[in-house]
Design an enzyme around this catalytic site. Structure first.
Site, PDB file in Angstrom:
ATOM      1  NE  ARG A  86      -1.802  -1.970   2.922  1.00 11.93           N
ATOM      2  CZ  ARG A  86      -2.022  -3.216   2.555  1.00 11.93           C
ATOM      3  NH1 ARG A  86      -3.105  -3.521   1.912  1.00 11.93           N
ATOM      4  NH2 ARG A  86      -1.191  -4.184   2.858  1.00 11.93           N
ATOM      5  CB  THR A  87       3.349   2.560   2.399  1.00  9.26           C
ATOM      6  OG1 THR A  87       2.546   2.110   3.502  1.00  9.26           O
ATOM      7  CG2 THR A  87       3.955   3.894   2.742  1.00  9.26           C
TER       8      THR A  87
ATOM      9  CE  LYS B 214      27.806  -3.370  -7.105  1.00 11.93           C
ATOM     10  NZ  LYS B 214      27.940  -2.273  -8.070  1.00 11.93           N
TER      11      LYS B 214
ATOM     12  NE  ARG C 209       7.049   0.811   4.913  1.00 11.06           N
ATOM     13  CZ  ARG C 209       5.837   0.267   4.970  1.00 11.06           C
ATOM     14  NH1 ARG C 209       5.663  -1.007   4.710  1.00 11.06           N
ATOM     15  NH2 ARG C 209       4.795   1.004   5.262  1.00 11.06           N
TER      16      ARG C 209
ATOM     17  CG  HIS D 111       3.535   3.906   8.819  1.00 13.67           C
ATOM     18  ND1 HIS D 111       3.744   4.790   7.777  1.00 13.67           N
ATOM     19  CD2 HIS D 111       3.038   2.773   8.255  1.00 13.67           C
ATOM     20  CE1 HIS D 111       3.386   4.200   6.644  1.00 13.67           C
ATOM     21  NE2 HIS D 111       2.949   2.984   6.905  1.00 13.67           N
TER      22      HIS D 111
HETATM   23  C1  NCD Z   1       1.577  -1.007   8.314  1.00 14.71           C
HETATM   24  C2  NCD Z   1       3.068  -0.912   8.506  1.00 14.71           C
HETATM   25  O1  NCD Z   1       3.828  -1.154   7.570  1.00 14.71           O
HETATM   26  O2  NCD Z   1       3.447  -0.542   9.595  1.00 14.71           O
HETATM   27  N1  NCD Z   1       1.192  -1.180   7.002  1.00 14.71           N
HETATM   28  C3  NCD Z   1       0.928  -0.046   6.265  1.00 14.71           C
HETATM   29  O3  NCD Z   1       1.810   0.680   5.892  1.00 14.71           O
HETATM   30  N2  NCD Z   1      -0.363   0.227   6.031  1.00 14.71           N
HETATM   31  C4  NCD Z   1       0.898  -1.939   9.233  1.00 14.71           C
HETATM   32  C5  NCD Z   1       1.339  -3.365   9.316  1.00 14.71           C
HETATM   33  O4  NCD Z   1       2.277  -3.790   8.650  1.00 14.71           O
HETATM   34  O5  NCD Z   1       0.701  -4.101  10.085  1.00 14.71           O
END
Ligand code: NCD
Length: 301
Positions: free
Chosen positions: A46-47, A75, A96, A124
């Site tokens: 999703r993100t 590397k 991320r 997040h």
């Molecule tokens: C979440 C995350 O990555 O923290 N997912 C997201 O980005 N919607 C929640 C999760 O992984 O449970």
């Protein structure tokens, strides 16, 4: 999330609404010729998709990677140097990473704006922005609501960003988790969310979800974060602790809403999906618009 004031969040939400009304030409001018650098060191569906789609929706493009196997990190290149490479090729970056503090570290190194797309168990923030926006849209505001946050409150990073966001409003938060997955003290300390003692936000900790469900305006379910458990056996102990099905949701207020950052595993049974309270898929759809608004504000200060 702590960097954002309530007024700034409201500007973001207003910008999100405005983007939806804008004509195509006007909208694509906001990001035309601009590049989003994507650095995803952890799995994401999703993100990442929503950031890419958000950037495209304002006329920009995205470059980057979503697995390290194909990068020079294989590397031995450091995170710092990787950030320098991506920022040399973009105007704004999203990171991320599995480590707490990674986004703050990257922001210190980079000269371009860095957005955290999730850092370890820490935070997040853009998820919280879309979560708050969803509540504002679906419940016509935030103040005065009873909000239940359920599941893995220890390792779930969306939970931390969400409560830091909610702390700017006048709400009651019901935290529900198994004893081993309670909220970390850093959160309660950071924003004065001490149960029974905070100012505008009232917080209670509960183990029984069924007891509080009839009181809730918003039920925010979360996944038990299997990958963050140091020990598989510990996960097995709490796995499946909380779930909701249609029978549970029928006992909620008719205008309550059920949210989830997704992915869900088995904590929301599929028979809830068709119920009027289910908003987790709409919540996900709002994500792209909120992220487009955030990018457009960053790119057009
Ligand atoms: C979440 C995350 O990555 O923290 N997912 C997201 O980005 N919607 C929640 C999760 O992984 O449970």
């Amino acid at each position: 999330m702590k960097d954002f004031s309530r007024a700034e969040l409201e500007l973001l939400f207003d910008t999100t609404d405005k983007l939806l009304e804008m004509k195509y030409r006007e909208k694509v001018a906001l990001g035309e010729g601009r590049i989003l650098g994507i650095m995803f060191f952890e799995p994401s569906t999703r993100t990442r998709l929503s950031f890419e789609s958000a950037m495209a929706s304002i006329g920009g493009i995205s470059v980057g990677f979503s697995e390290t196997r194909t990068t020079s990190m294989e590397k031995g290149e450091s995170l710092a140097d990787t950030v320098r490479v991506v920022e040399a090729n973009s105007d704004v970056l999203v990171l991320r990473h599995p480590m707490e503090g990674a986004a703050r570290f990257a922001a210190e190194i980079a000269t371009k704006p860095i957005i955290s797309g999730g850092a370890g168990t820490e935070e997040h923030p853009t998820q919280a922005m879309l979560d708050l926006y969803t509540i504002v849209k679906e419940k016509k505001g935030l103040d005065g609501l009873n909000i239940g946050i359920v599941g893995d409150l220890r390792f779930g990073r969306t939970v931390y960003s969400l409560i830091y966001g909610l702390a700017k409003y006048d709400v009651k938060i019901y935290l529900v988790s198994p004893p081993g997955l309670k909220i970390r003290q850093e959160a309660t300390h950071d924003i004065g969310l001490v149960p029974g003692k905070s100012k505008s936000v009232e917080v209670t900790e509960n183990e029984n979800l069924q007891d509080i469900m009839p009181e809730l305006d918003v039920l925010y379910m979360t996944r038990i974060q299997k990958e963050r458990f140091p020990d598989e056996q510990e996960y097995e102990k709490v796995h499946g602790s909380y779930f909701i099905d249609a029978e549970h949701v029928k006992k909620m207020k008719p205008d309550a809403i059920v949210m989830h950052p997704l992915p869900r595993v088995d904590e929301i049974r599929p028979d809830v999906d068709q119920m009027p309270q289910a908003r987790y898929f709409r919540q996900m759809q709002y994500g792209r618009n909120v992220r487009a608004a955030l990018l457009s504000l960053i790119l057009n200060p």
